[in-house]
Scaffold this motif. Sequence first.
Motif, PDB file in Angstrom:
ATOM      1  N   ARG A  45       0.879  -0.890   0.248  1.00 35.45           N
ATOM      2  CA  ARG A  45      -0.248  -0.571  -0.229  1.00 35.45           C
ATOM      3  C   ARG A  45       1.118   1.189   0.475  1.00 35.45           C
ATOM      4  N   SER A  46       0.316   2.113  -0.304  1.00 36.37           N
ATOM      5  CA  SER A  46       1.134   3.959  -0.402  1.00 36.37           C
ATOM      6  C   SER A  46       0.909   3.917   1.156  1.00 36.37           C
ATOM      7  N   TYR A  47       2.521   4.966   1.523  1.00 40.70           N
ATOM      8  CA  TYR A  47       2.208   5.527   2.599  1.00 40.70           C
ATOM      9  C   TYR A  47       3.800   6.311   3.245  1.00 40.70           C
ATOM     10  N   ARG A  48       3.175   7.048   4.215  1.00 46.31           N
ATOM     11  CA  ARG A  48       4.577   8.325   4.112  1.00 46.31           C
ATOM     12  C   ARG A  48       6.075   7.259   4.485  1.00 46.31           C
ATOM     13  N   LEU A  49       6.861   7.371   3.996  1.00 43.50           N
ATOM     14  CA  LEU A  49       8.186   6.414   4.965  1.00 43.50           C
ATOM     15  C   LEU A  49       9.004   7.669   6.369  1.00 43.50           C
ATOM     16  N   ASP A  50       9.214   8.509   5.649  1.00 35.75           N
ATOM     17  CA  ASP A  50       9.643   9.387   6.853  1.00 35.75           C
ATOM     18  C   ASP A  50       8.540   9.280   7.974  1.00 35.75           C
ATOM     19  N   GLU A  51       7.289   9.028   8.236  1.00 36.88           N
ATOM     20  CA  GLU A  51       6.306   9.397   9.196  1.00 36.88           C
ATOM     21  C   GLU A  51       6.642   7.377  10.017  1.00 36.88           C
ATOM     22  N   GLN A  52       6.619   6.348   9.258  1.00 35.90           N
ATOM     23  CA  GLN A  52       7.227   5.590   9.479  1.00 35.90           C
ATOM     24  C   GLN A  52       8.552   5.350  10.415  1.00 35.90           C
ATOM     25  N   LEU A  53      10.153   5.755   9.752  1.00 36.79           N
ATOM     26  CA  LEU A  53      11.174   6.589  10.481  1.00 36.79           C
ATOM     27  C   LEU A  53      10.808   6.838  12.428  1.00 36.79           C
TER      28      LEU A  53
END
Length: 431
Positions: free
Chosen positions: A284-292
Motif C-alpha cells: 500500500r502507499s504510505y509515508r516512509l518518513d513518518e514510519q521512521l
Amino acid sequence: MLSLFIAYFVTSLLYQERITNLVEEILITNGKKFIQTYESAPSANLIPFMQNFSGLTGNLLQLYNKDGKPLLDEKNGEIQVDPIYIKTVLAGDIARDINKREPYPPIIGLPFQVDGEPYALFLTVEKNSIEEEIMNSIHIMYIIILFFGSFLILVAARYFVNPILRLTDATKNMAKGKFDFELHTKRKDEIGLLTVSFNEMAKELAKLDRMRQDFVSNVSHEIQSPLTSISGFTKALKQKKMSEESRLHYLTIIEEECERLSRLSENLLRLSYLQQETHPLKVRSYRLDEQLRKVVIALEPQWAAKEIEIDLQLEAMRIQADEDQLYQVWINLLSNSIKFTPKHGKIYIEAAMKEDQNVVSITDNGPGIPEEEQEDIFTPFYKVDKSRNNTVKGNGLGLSIVKKIVDIHNGNIKVSGRLGEGATFTVKLPK
C-alpha cells in the motif's frame, strides 16, 4: 550405415527411372540408325549385316523373324525377350521397359520390314568391363566410407560422450551429498561451458550444504545454551536453603532465557516465512518518513536509557510497499545500532530520494564492522565476535530477516564503515 542405405534408395528412386528412359531413347535412336543403314544398302544380307553391328557400338542386337525365331548367334543370348513382346514388335509397335527383372540395362524392340517380311529388332547395352570396374570401385568406396566413417563417428562419439559420462558420475555423487570435487576441462564448446556451469553449481551446493550444517549447529547451540541455564537454575531453586534475593535472581535469569528462546523461535518462523517463494506482500502507499519517526519513538526507552542522541534528517517520501514488513526492517536496524552504540553516543538517520530511489541510511558511532566480514553479516547466526561484546543480546537472525525483506521489495542493502569508526547501513528501495 543407415545414411548410406537411405542415400542409395533415395538416389535409386529419383534417378533410376530417368536414367532408364534416357538409355531407352538412345537405344531407339541407335536402332533406327541400324535399320536406316541397312535400308540404304539393299544388296546387303540382313543377318550378317546385323550380326556385324551387334557389339560394335556398345549395343547388343537380336533379330526375330515373323515366326519369333532368333536369327543372330547365341553369343547374343544375353537378350532374353518374352514372346509377347516379340509379337507386339512384329505387329508394328515399339516395345519399351522389357527387362523388368533387372532395372538395368533396359531392352527395347523396334519393328521393320524387309521385302514385305516383318522383323523385330531388339537392342540393349553391352556390358562393359570398364563400367563394371567403375561400379566396383564405387562399391568399394562405399565400404571404405562406411568403415572409416563409422570409426571416426565412434571416436567423435567418445569425445562427446566421455565428458557426459563424467558429468553423470558427478551427478550421482552430488545425489549422495558429495560436493567436494571439480571436473577439469579445456574445452570451449557447449560441453565445456556445461562442465564449467556444473562446477559452479557444485560449489554453490557445497556452500549451501555448509550453510545448512552451520545453521543446524547454530540453532542447536542457541537452543542448548538457554536450556542449560534454565535446567541448572531450576535445579538450584529446588534447594530449600536459599535466600529470597537469590531465588528472585535465578527466576529472573530463567525468565530472560525463556524470552531468548521465544525470540529465537519467532525469528526462525519469520525467516522461514520470508523464504517462501509464494510469500504475499500487502502493498500500500504510505509515508516512509513518518514510519521512521514512529520507529524512533517506539524504541525511545532503549536509546534514552543509554542517553544516545538521535539525529533525524528525513525528507517527505511516499512509498509503495508492505508497511509491516518494512517496519520490521527499521526496528531491527535501529535496535542493532542502539545495541552497539556506547553511552552518550549518536545515531544519524537520513532518508532522501536519490537517483529515483528511496534511500534510508542509519549510522552509529559504535565499534564498527571489519571490511572482510561486511558481506557475511547478513548470513543467519553470523556474529562479529572480534569487534562486538559477547554480552550483547542477540541470536544473529535480525540482519538476515532485514536482508530478506529488502530483497522481496526488489531493493538492496549494504553496510559500510571501518573497524572502530562505526557502521552505516544503507537501504535502497525502488520509487
